[in-house]
Design a protein around this motif. Structure first.
Motif: not given
Length: 225
Positions: A50-51, A58-63, A17-21
């Motif tokens: 999760l990382d 290609g996601h960016n995770i904010i915890y 899937l396309a990367g997303k925050e």
């Protein structure tokens, strides 16, 4: 005691899937090595998995960390897009207005009661006072607690629960066996201070990632529930 990680190969097998925050709500609790807050950062096995998911797609995770008792309310209020950990059986009475999608279990482990070694095998009738972490679901003991046969005493940390045991304020502690053994081994209490009583009710618990706002992001690790 074994931890049963499901490092689910589906992390590597789903359709990209396309990367997303991704804003993920997590528990602000020292439950290491599964999870913990270290110097203001989410850490532990759960963070590693999760990382890995985020890196693969290609996601960016904010915890965003919340106290255990507050996380679910913040999640349902839409303050975060995902919740970890979650389980389809938790807080069912509060979920009926949401269509929630769950990933496969990130890990599975045993939740049960730990007692003094000399108190093993006495049976459920001897368990009158049970220590638990605030906000944790105690499936195996819900009926006994509701019937008044077992009185629940909560604390925000394992260290606090050990103090309840030491003062004889509780007869046992209901928790994740792997995490509690790790805590004891690395504390002044010692690894055999309290032990898992297999004769008392226990259960296998799966920890999943869930969302009702962005379920499409879970497709690569989707579990139909």
């Amino acid at each position: 005691m074994r931890l049963f990680p499901v490092l689910f190969l589906s992390l590597m097998l789903g359709f990209p899937l396309a990367g997303k925050e991704l804003l993920i709500g997590v528990e602000n609790i020292n439950y290491y090595p599964i999870s913990a807050m270290r110097h203001g950062q989410y850490a532990g096995f759960s963070r590693d998995v999760l990382d890995a998911f985020a890196e693969r797609y290609g996601h960016n995770i904010i915890y965003k960390a919340y106290p255990v008792k507050s996380l679910f309310g913040a999640y349902l209020a839409g303050q975060v897009d995902f919740k970890f950990p979650d389980n389809s059986g938790w807080a069912q009475e509060s979920k009926h207005k949401r269509i929630i999608t769950y990933s496969q279990a990130v890990l599975e482990s045993i939740d049960g009661v730990m007692v003094y070694p000399h108190a093993q095998g006495r049976g459920l009738g001897a368990l009158k006072r049970l220590g638990t972490i605030v906000g944790f679901t105690r499936f195996a003991y819900l009926d006994a607690i509701a019937a008044g046969k077992v009185k629940r005493h909560e604390h925000e940390s394992l260290d606090g629960l050990m103090k309840l045991v030491k003062s004889n304020y509780v007869d046992g502690v209901y928790s994740n066996i792997f995490v509690t053994r790790y805590f004891l081994k690395n504390s002044s209490y010692g690894s055999q201070y309290i032990v898992f009583d297999k004769t008392l009710p226990y259960e296998m618990t799966g920890y999943a990632l869930s969302s009702f706002k962005s379920p499409e992001r879970l497709k690569p690790i989707l579990l139909n529930i």
